[in-house]
Design a protein around this motif. Structure first.
Motif, short mmCIF file in Angstrom:
data_model
loop_
_atom_site.label_atom_id
_atom_site.label_comp_id
_atom_site.label_asym_id
_atom_site.label_seq_id
_atom_site.Cartn_x
_atom_site.Cartn_y
_atom_site.Cartn_z
N VAL A 190 70.70 46.86 53.35
CA VAL A 190 70.44 45.58 52.69
C VAL A 190 71.27 45.45 51.42
O VAL A 190 71.86 44.40 51.14
CB VAL A 190 68.93 45.43 52.39
N ALA A 191 71.33 46.53 50.63
CA ALA A 191 72.10 46.48 49.38
C ALA A 191 73.58 46.26 49.65
O ALA A 191 74.26 45.51 48.92
CB ALA A 191 71.89 47.79 48.60
N THR A 192 74.11 46.88 50.70
CA THR A 192 75.52 46.72 51.05
C THR A 192 75.80 45.29 51.49
O THR A 192 76.83 44.69 51.12
CB THR A 192 75.91 47.70 52.16
N MET A 193 74.90 44.71 52.29
CA MET A 193 75.07 43.31 52.72
C MET A 193 75.03 42.39 51.51
O MET A 193 75.87 41.48 51.38
CB MET A 193 73.97 42.94 53.70
N ARG A 194 74.07 42.61 50.64
CA ARG A 194 73.94 41.74 49.46
C ARG A 194 75.21 41.81 48.60
O ARG A 194 75.72 40.78 48.13
CB ARG A 194 72.70 42.18 48.66
N GLU A 195 75.74 43.01 48.41
CA GLU A 195 76.97 43.18 47.63
C GLU A 195 78.14 42.45 48.32
O GLU A 195 78.94 41.78 47.65
CB GLU A 195 77.28 44.67 47.50
N TYR A 196 78.22 42.57 49.63
CA TYR A 196 79.30 41.94 50.39
C TYR A 196 79.23 40.42 50.28
O TYR A 196 80.25 39.74 50.06
CB TYR A 196 79.17 42.38 51.85
N PHE A 197 78.05 39.86 50.39
CA PHE A 197 77.88 38.41 50.29
C PHE A 197 78.17 37.90 48.88
O PHE A 197 78.80 36.86 48.69
CB PHE A 197 76.48 37.99 50.70
N ASN A 198 77.69 38.64 47.90
CA ASN A 198 77.93 38.22 46.51
C ASN A 198 79.42 38.24 46.18
O ASN A 198 79.93 37.34 45.50
CB ASN A 198 77.17 39.13 45.55
N GLU A 199 80.12 39.26 46.68
CA GLU A 199 81.57 39.33 46.43
C GLU A 199 82.30 38.17 47.11
O GLU A 199 83.37 37.76 46.66
CB GLU A 199 82.11 40.66 46.94
N ALA A 200 81.70 37.64 48.20
CA ALA A 200 82.30 36.49 48.89
C ALA A 200 81.96 35.17 48.21
O ALA A 200 82.36 34.10 48.70
CB ALA A 200 81.83 36.47 50.35
N GLY A 201 81.21 35.23 47.11
CA GLY A 201 80.88 34.03 46.36
C GLY A 201 79.66 33.29 46.84
O GLY A 201 79.46 32.11 46.49
N CYS A 202 78.81 33.96 47.63
CA CYS A 202 77.61 33.30 48.14
C CYS A 202 76.42 33.54 47.22
O CYS A 202 76.35 34.55 46.51
CB CYS A 202 77.29 33.80 49.55
N LEU A 203 75.46 32.62 47.26
CA LEU A 203 74.29 32.66 46.38
C LEU A 203 73.05 33.05 47.17
O LEU A 203 72.76 32.45 48.21
CB LEU A 203 74.09 31.28 45.74
N GLU A 204 72.31 34.03 46.67
CA GLU A 204 71.05 34.40 47.32
C GLU A 204 69.97 33.42 46.90
O GLU A 204 69.80 33.14 45.71
CB GLU A 204 70.64 35.82 46.97
N VAL A 205 69.21 32.90 47.87
CA VAL A 205 68.20 31.88 47.60
C VAL A 205 66.90 32.24 48.31
O VAL A 205 66.84 33.19 49.10
CB VAL A 205 68.69 30.49 48.07
N ASN A 252 78.36 26.00 48.37
CA ASN A 252 79.36 26.35 49.39
C ASN A 252 78.97 27.58 50.21
O ASN A 252 79.51 27.79 51.30
CB ASN A 252 80.72 26.60 48.74
N GLY A 253 78.05 28.39 49.71
CA GLY A 253 77.62 29.58 50.45
C GLY A 253 76.26 30.02 49.99
O GLY A 253 76.04 30.26 48.80
N VAL A 254 75.30 30.11 50.91
CA VAL A 254 73.95 30.55 50.56
C VAL A 254 73.47 31.56 51.62
O VAL A 254 73.87 31.50 52.79
CB VAL A 254 72.95 29.37 50.50
N TYR A 255 72.63 32.51 51.18
CA TYR A 255 72.05 33.45 52.13
C TYR A 255 70.66 33.83 51.68
O TYR A 255 70.28 33.65 50.51
CB TYR A 255 72.93 34.71 52.27
N GLU A 256 69.88 34.36 52.63
CA GLU A 256 68.51 34.75 52.34
C GLU A 256 68.09 35.89 53.28
O GLU A 256 68.37 35.85 54.47
CB GLU A 256 67.55 33.57 52.53
N PHE A 257 67.41 36.89 52.72
CA PHE A 257 66.74 37.91 53.51
C PHE A 257 65.30 37.42 53.67
O PHE A 257 64.52 37.43 52.73
CB PHE A 257 66.78 39.27 52.81
N ALA A 258 64.98 36.97 54.87
CA ALA A 258 63.73 36.23 55.07
C ALA A 258 62.76 36.99 55.96
O ALA A 258 63.17 37.59 56.96
CB ALA A 258 64.04 34.87 55.71
N LYS A 259 61.48 36.93 55.60
CA LYS A 259 60.43 37.36 56.50
C LYS A 259 60.13 36.20 57.45
O LYS A 259 59.72 35.12 57.02
CB LYS A 259 59.18 37.73 55.71
N ASP A 260 60.33 36.43 58.74
CA ASP A 260 60.05 35.43 59.76
C ASP A 260 58.90 35.90 60.64
O ASP A 260 58.62 37.11 60.73
CB ASP A 260 61.28 35.16 60.62
#
Length: 505
Positions: A190-205, A252-260
């Motif tokens: 999870v930490a690696t994915m979050r770092e990868y997305f943040n470096e791509a300029g995406c916002l965690e929401v 322009n870029g959003v992501y979320e780690f969601a409980k579904d």
């Protein structure tokens, strides 16, 4: 509620009483000045310099070998195990030897949590140990711990029953160290994915878990009731439609780690509560997303597997590095099932399913009929990472039509070892087309398909304001962790998998 205790549990409660009679609180104030761990002692101790002279450790007592006025024991903390040496006259410097003769030898039990202060040294047999100068009981264990023993290559008293392990994960983590490592790797993923997305300029929401309309996937929802509003609400089955609303709003870029939550069957790869990551990036398409996913998974595999992109999953060695195969779904069916279903109508597909021996339901439309053939004949053959692409429009109600063939969509699913790992689209941003596809989902629901999508008119309204071309991806974190750690069941990567309640014994 009456509690029933076995003989060993009664003895531990008697020890608890005797400790208090001696003026020793078995559950003292929580502050204890830990300044080292078993791992740090092993890493930092230099016997020539004798450099660790003021160590304070805390851990669970796992073994004890008493030899008159001195004893060796083993404690386990978060980072591992270490041997300790306890001398009666060291921890009881005066005439009163109660702390050693009574407390340490008779009233402490395996599983108790203790704190020790002392110094590191090497024993005559060459084993790194901590010489205890002061010992403190931090928490009395009232249950007998199933300590795993090994002798002549044979394992005794292993805590291996899956049902017990999942119900009592706290015990599983204590006695099976490899289990803890799986969850450490999950956190790294999870930490690696979050770092990868943040470096791509995406916002965690964050988006709502309780929703008035369950959208973004074809699945049966859980239903609950909100008393203050006096309305039924649904536990989220996906967060897709809310994230795309944010793309409409200008991100322009959003992501979320969601409980579904999906009110469906349970098996080795499905739990009713699961974690899904979804990401949406404006001005990109599904081809760009394939390359984005390849680089991400290679980075994750290297992180959790010592630099290698190869992972052992069951009997297979899977390589997450490099470029993955791109396989259109209709070509996959032709390759593995031996039939060309392109252009078939619903009746022709039903006849084909019958000919192939594929079980189907009367409520199934074209999309589910094609999916049934693919699931029966194709999935099991996709061992190495494979992007299955270009799904028929009936299978993808939220996906943009293919730029060269309007009967298909710009969608891929990533398969590994015969299982779906990710789902991605060039997102549908035509509000008229989206409304028509919602209407088709409503038709399927009226035929009895309780997994068909609801019509979300607010989402249609959002699209009417204009959503830029967008690529989206959903990936199951639980299944990804299974693959990256070589686990075969989803229960082994969830701390507390869902189970039927059972009385505590």
């Amino acid at each position: 509620m009456e509690q029933n205790f076995n003989e060993q549990e009664l003895l531990r409660r008697e020890a608890l009483t005797k400790l208090r009679e001696l003026g020793i609180e078995p559950y003292p104030a929580p502050l204890y000045p830990v300044n080292a761990s078993s791992a740090s002692v092993k890493a930092e101790f230099d016997p020539e310099k004798n450099n660790l002279q003021d160590i304070c450790l805390a851990g669970r007592l796992l073994s004890r070998r008493t030899m008159g006025a001195a004893s060796f024991a083993e404690i386990q903390d978060e980072s591992g195990r270490i041997q300790i040496y306890v001398n009666r006259d060291e921890i009881c410097p005066g005439e009163d030897k109660t702390m050693y003769n009574t407390v340490f030898k008779k009233l402490l039990d395996i599983g108790d949590i203790i704190g020790i202060k002392g110094f590191a040294f090497i024993t005559k047999t060459g084993q790194l140990s901590v010489h205890v100068k002061e010992l403190t009981l931090l928490s009395k264990s009232l249950r007998v711990l199933p300590i795993v023993k090994e002798q002549d290559g044979k394992v005794f008293d292993a805590f291996a029953d899956p049902e017990l392990r999942y119900r009592q994960r706290y015990v599983d983590l204590i006695v099976n160290p490899q289990v803890k490592e799986t969850f450490i790797k999950r956190a790294q993923i999870v930490a690696t994915m979050r770092e990868y997305f943040n470096e791509a300029g995406c916002l965690e929401v964050e988006t709502p878990i309780l929703q008035s309309i369950p959208g973004g996937a074809t699945a049966r929802p859980f239903i609950t009731h909100h008393n203050a509003l006096d309305i039924d609400l649904y536990m989220r089955i996906a967060n897709e439609l809310y994230l795309k609303r944010l793309i409409v709003g200008g991100y322009n870029g959003v992501y979320e780690f969601a409980k579904d939550f999906r009110n469906e069957g349970m098996d080795k790869t499905h739990n009713p509560e699961f974690t899904c990551m979804e990401i949406y990036v404006a001005y990109k398409d599904y081809i760009w997303m394939m390359e984005f996913v390849e680089k991400m998974l290679a980075k994750i595999a290297a992180k959790v597997n010592g630099g290698s992109t190869e992972v052992t999953i069951g009997e297979n060695t899977v390589d997450f590095g490099g470029t993955y195969r791109r396989l259109p779904i209709l070509e996959a069916i032709k390759e593995y099932a031996g039939v060309d279903v392109k252009g078939m109508d619903e009746d022709e597909l039903r006849a084909t399913c019958k000919k192939l021996g594929v079980e189907i339901e009367p409520s199934m439309g074209k999309g589910k009929l094609i999916d049934a053939i693919f699931g029966e004949y194709c999935e099991k053959n996709l061992i190495q990472p494979t992007f299955v692409t270009d799904y028929p429009v009936e299978m993808s109600p939220l996906t943009k039509r293919h730029r060269t063939d309007p009967t298909l969509t710009e969608r891929f699913e990533l398969f590994v070892c015969g299982k779906e790992l990710a789902n991605a689209y060039s997102e549908l941003n035509d509000p008229i087309d989206q409304f028509e596809r919602f209407e088709e989902q409503a038709r399927l629901k009226s035929k009895g398909d309780d997994e068909a999508m609801f019509i979300d008119m607010d989402f249609v309204r959002a699209l009417e304001f204009g959503m830029p071309p967008t690529s989206g991806l959903g990936m199951g974190i639980d299944r990804l962790t299974m693959f990256m750690t070589g686990q075969t069941t989803i229960q082994d990567v969830l701390f507390f998998p869902q189970m039927r309640p059972k009385p505590v014994e």
